[in-house]
Design a protein around this motif. Sequence first.
Motif, PDB file in Angstrom:
ATOM      1  N   GLU A 144       0.836  -1.198   0.000  1.00 40.51           N
ATOM      2  CA  GLU A 144       0.000   0.000   0.000  1.00 40.51           C
ATOM      3  C   GLU A 144       0.872   1.249   0.000  1.00 40.51           C
ATOM      4  O   GLU A 144       0.672   2.180   0.767  1.00 40.51           O
ATOM      5  CB  GLU A 144      -0.937  -0.004   1.210  1.00 40.51           C
ATOM      6  N   GLY A 145       1.873   1.236  -0.854  1.00 44.73           N
ATOM      7  CA  GLY A 145       2.747   2.393  -1.000  1.00 44.73           C
ATOM      8  C   GLY A 145       4.141   2.204  -0.455  1.00 44.73           C
ATOM      9  O   GLY A 145       5.042   2.984  -0.787  1.00 44.73           O
ATOM     10  N   GLY A 146       4.351   1.204   0.380  1.00 41.38           N
ATOM     11  CA  GLY A 146       5.669   0.980   0.945  1.00 41.38           C
ATOM     12  C   GLY A 146       6.715   0.677  -0.120  1.00 41.38           C
ATOM     13  O   GLY A 146       7.765   1.320  -0.177  1.00 41.38           O
ATOM     14  N   ARG A 147       6.437  -0.290  -0.950  1.00 37.37           N
ATOM     15  CA  ARG A 147       7.374  -0.657  -2.017  1.00 37.37           C
ATOM     16  C   ARG A 147       7.662   0.536  -2.927  1.00 37.37           C
ATOM     17  O   ARG A 147       8.815   0.779  -3.315  1.00 37.37           O
ATOM     18  CB  ARG A 147       6.802  -1.815  -2.837  1.00 37.37           C
ATOM     19  N   ASP A 148       6.625   1.283  -3.274  1.00 37.58           N
ATOM     20  CA  ASP A 148       6.781   2.403  -4.203  1.00 37.58           C
ATOM     21  C   ASP A 148       7.748   3.454  -3.665  1.00 37.58           C
ATOM     22  O   ASP A 148       8.474   4.091  -4.437  1.00 37.58           O
ATOM     23  CB  ASP A 148       5.428   3.053  -4.483  1.00 37.58           C
ATOM     24  N   GLN A 149       7.760   3.662  -2.341  1.00 32.47           N
ATOM     25  CA  GLN A 149       8.662   4.657  -1.768  1.00 32.47           C
ATOM     26  C   GLN A 149      10.122   4.314  -2.021  1.00 32.47           C
ATOM     27  O   GLN A 149      10.933   5.182  -2.349  1.00 32.47           O
ATOM     28  CB  GLN A 149       8.432   4.769  -0.258  1.00 32.47           C
ATOM     29  N   TRP A 150      10.462   3.048  -1.855  1.00 34.56           N
ATOM     30  CA  TRP A 150      11.855   2.630  -2.036  1.00 34.56           C
ATOM     31  C   TRP A 150      12.245   2.688  -3.508  1.00 34.56           C
ATOM     32  O   TRP A 150      13.350   3.143  -3.846  1.00 34.56           O
ATOM     33  CB  TRP A 150      12.057   1.233  -1.453  1.00 34.56           C
ATOM     34  N   SER A 151      11.356   2.256  -4.366  1.00 36.32           N
ATOM     35  CA  SER A 151      11.638   2.333  -5.806  1.00 36.32           C
ATOM     36  C   SER A 151      11.798   3.782  -6.248  1.00 36.32           C
ATOM     37  O   SER A 151      12.690   4.108  -7.035  1.00 36.32           O
ATOM     38  CB  SER A 151      10.510   1.673  -6.601  1.00 36.32           C
ATOM     39  N   GLU A 198      17.870  -1.841  -7.408  1.00 41.01           N
ATOM     40  CA  GLU A 198      19.066  -2.432  -8.004  1.00 41.01           C
ATOM     41  C   GLU A 198      20.349  -1.694  -7.652  1.00 41.01           C
ATOM     42  O   GLU A 198      21.407  -2.317  -7.572  1.00 41.01           O
ATOM     43  CB  GLU A 198      18.923  -2.466  -9.531  1.00 41.01           C
ATOM     44  N   ARG A 199      20.278  -0.365  -7.464  1.00 43.48           N
ATOM     45  CA  ARG A 199      21.499   0.427  -7.341  1.00 43.48           C
ATOM     46  C   ARG A 199      21.637   1.139  -6.001  1.00 43.48           C
ATOM     47  O   ARG A 199      22.741   1.271  -5.491  1.00 43.48           O
ATOM     48  CB  ARG A 199      21.546   1.483  -8.459  1.00 43.48           C
ATOM     49  N   ILE A 200      20.557   1.649  -5.472  1.00 46.69           N
ATOM     50  CA  ILE A 200      20.630   2.491  -4.288  1.00 46.69           C
ATOM     51  C   ILE A 200      21.150   1.696  -3.094  1.00 46.69           C
ATOM     52  O   ILE A 200      20.837   0.517  -2.924  1.00 46.69           O
ATOM     53  CB  ILE A 200      19.237   3.085  -3.977  1.00 46.69           C
ATOM     54  N   ARG A 201      21.971   2.350  -2.277  1.00 45.81           N
ATOM     55  CA  ARG A 201      22.415   1.704  -1.042  1.00 45.81           C
ATOM     56  C   ARG A 201      21.272   1.721  -0.032  1.00 45.81           C
ATOM     57  O   ARG A 201      20.369   2.563  -0.089  1.00 45.81           O
ATOM     58  CB  ARG A 201      23.642   2.408  -0.461  1.00 45.81           C
ATOM     59  N   LEU A 202      21.329   0.800   0.918  1.00 46.71           N
ATOM     60  CA  LEU A 202      20.273   0.627   1.909  1.00 46.71           C
ATOM     61  C   LEU A 202      20.907   0.549   3.290  1.00 46.71           C
ATOM     62  O   LEU A 202      22.044   0.109   3.433  1.00 46.71           O
ATOM     63  CB  LEU A 202      19.492  -0.659   1.627  1.00 46.71           C
ATOM     64  N   GLY A 203      20.152   0.977   4.325  1.00 48.50           N
ATOM     65  CA  GLY A 203      20.753   0.887   5.646  1.00 48.50           C
ATOM     66  C   GLY A 203      19.806   1.223   6.776  1.00 48.50           C
ATOM     67  O   GLY A 203      18.668   1.665   6.565  1.00 48.50           O
ATOM     68  N   THR A 204      20.286   0.992   7.980  1.00 53.79           N
ATOM     69  CA  THR A 204      19.565   1.370   9.195  1.00 53.79           C
ATOM     70  C   THR A 204      20.121   2.681   9.713  1.00 53.79           C
ATOM     71  O   THR A 204      21.291   2.983   9.566  1.00 53.79           O
ATOM     72  CB  THR A 204      19.718   0.300  10.290  1.00 53.79           C
ATOM     73  N   LEU A 205      19.245   3.456  10.357  1.00 49.59           N
ATOM     74  CA  LEU A 205      19.683   4.741  10.910  1.00 49.59           C
ATOM     75  C   LEU A 205      18.830   5.033  12.158  1.00 49.59           C
ATOM     76  O   LEU A 205      17.894   5.812  12.082  1.00 49.59           O
ATOM     77  CB  LEU A 205      19.503   5.837   9.854  1.00 49.59           C
ATOM     78  N   VAL A 206      19.142   4.468  13.297  1.00 49.56           N
ATOM     79  CA  VAL A 206      20.220   3.524  13.504  1.00 49.56           C
ATOM     80  C   VAL A 206      19.725   2.316  14.291  1.00 49.56           C
ATOM     81  O   VAL A 206      18.697   2.382  14.955  1.00 49.56           O
ATOM     82  CB  VAL A 206      21.406   4.164  14.283  1.00 49.56           C
ATOM     83  N   THR A 207      20.515   1.239  14.223  1.00 54.36           N
ATOM     84  CA  THR A 207      20.319   0.064  15.056  1.00 54.36           C
ATOM     85  C   THR A 207      20.974   0.324  16.401  1.00 54.36           C
ATOM     86  O   THR A 207      21.964   1.043  16.490  1.00 54.36           O
ATOM     87  CB  THR A 207      20.958  -1.160  14.366  1.00 54.36           C
ATOM     88  N   SER A 208      20.437  -0.278  17.469  1.00 49.99           N
ATOM     89  CA  SER A 208      21.042  -0.105  18.798  1.00 49.99           C
ATOM     90  C   SER A 208      20.968  -1.417  19.574  1.00 49.99           C
ATOM     91  O   SER A 208      20.219  -2.333  19.200  1.00 49.99           O
ATOM     92  CB  SER A 208      20.323   1.004  19.582  1.00 49.99           C
ATOM     93  N   PRO A 209      21.696  -1.521  20.684  1.00 50.70           N
ATOM     94  CA  PRO A 209      21.635  -2.720  21.520  1.00 50.70           C
ATOM     95  C   PRO A 209      20.328  -2.873  22.296  1.00 50.70           C
ATOM     96  O   PRO A 209      20.136  -3.896  22.957  1.00 50.70           O
ATOM     97  CB  PRO A 209      22.811  -2.531  22.502  1.00 50.70           C
ATOM     98  N   ASN A 210      19.427  -1.911  22.231  1.00 49.46           N
ATOM     99  CA  ASN A 210      18.226  -1.953  23.063  1.00 49.46           C
ATOM    100  C   ASN A 210      17.463  -3.269  22.953  1.00 49.46           C
ATOM    101  O   ASN A 210      16.960  -3.779  23.947  1.00 49.46           O
ATOM    102  CB  ASN A 210      17.293  -0.790  22.719  1.00 49.46           C
ATOM    103  N   PHE A 211      17.346  -3.794  21.734  1.00 46.94           N
ATOM    104  CA  PHE A 211      16.648  -5.073  21.578  1.00 46.94           C
ATOM    105  C   PHE A 211      17.378  -5.983  20.594  1.00 46.94           C
ATOM    106  O   PHE A 211      16.793  -6.917  20.046  1.00 46.94           O
ATOM    107  CB  PHE A 211      15.190  -4.860  21.126  1.00 46.94           C
ATOM    108  N   ARG A 212      18.661  -5.730  20.381  1.00 51.83           N
ATOM    109  CA  ARG A 212      19.465  -6.518  19.471  1.00 51.83           C
ATOM    110  C   ARG A 212      20.584  -7.246  20.218  1.00 51.83           C
ATOM    111  O   ARG A 212      21.038  -6.792  21.270  1.00 51.83           O
ATOM    112  CB  ARG A 212      20.095  -5.626  18.395  1.00 51.83           C
ATOM    113  N   HIS A 213      21.027  -8.366  19.655  1.00 52.16           N
ATOM    114  CA  HIS A 213      22.200  -9.079  20.150  1.00 52.16           C
ATOM    115  C   HIS A 213      23.172  -9.222  18.981  1.00 52.16           C
ATOM    116  O   HIS A 213      22.750  -9.505  17.852  1.00 52.16           O
ATOM    117  CB  HIS A 213      21.822 -10.460  20.693  1.00 52.16           C
TER     118      HIS A 213
END
Length: 300
Positions: free
Chosen positions: A17-24, A65-80
Amino acid sequence: MSLRLSTVILPVRPWHEGGRDQWSRAEELGFHTAYTYDHLTWRTFRDGPWYGAVPTLTAAACATERIRLGTLVTSPNFRHPVTLAKDLMSLDDISGGRVTLGIGAGGNGFDATALGQEPWTPGERADRFAEFVPLLDRLLTEDAVTEDGTFYSAVEARNIPGCVQRPRLPFAVAATGPRGMKVVARHGQAWVTAGDPKVFEGTPEQSLEALRGQLGKLEKACAEIARDSGSMEKVLLTGFTPERNTLLESVDAFVDFAGRHQELGFTELVVHAPIPNSDFAADQAVFERIATEALAQLKG
């Protein structure tokens, strides 16, 4: 370094419902990187849709296909580090080596208590961050890792074949304090800041001065380990400085902002994709003109 323009797409829209379109569309507009926030929920969006960062980025990797992707930002709060490393290695493979990990110490938002824990003090967050990042670095660069840490451990943790990007995918480390800056200096390929909250309601000049001070701390931390901070990317997440309400009003306003921060030493500016009826509401047409015209004006 030349200035790059990136965007951050908050994970609030269903994919079909628009999510994919934003990234494209972000790729079509020529953004260098499209990031998303890595939270379980966030601020005023708590009672609405909010999707997971890693699945969203995996889908985005398949839709672009080309654009870089990433998190901004990941943290230890709920990650291991062990499970995060496996997810990141897989995402780097699926994207063909287009992933950047934005990582920070976290804060006292909803993520801090969602797993039933008490919020960590700033000192505890710094302690955990100083252990989390080096272990994650090892997990993404070594085939098998065993580590008995105070907060995070690994026992024969394997990440084979490793990242597509070698020796691992880049870390963009968010930090402003002295301990965090040491982590940036040792492990970061980029440094991230959103400015200084103390001048959130201040003037643009006060914000620039605060950012100049942060850059000085970064330079000092790098010098302590004989690293040249000039080779490191400096990333500013916009939307949290005094200019936040006018930044996306026109191409000229953005070009003025970008020029001043480029002169300061920033190499990448990140703008929020517009979200109607939120703190990030903006004219989509102006946002797209900024994406396609602003850097050309700066170079001109």
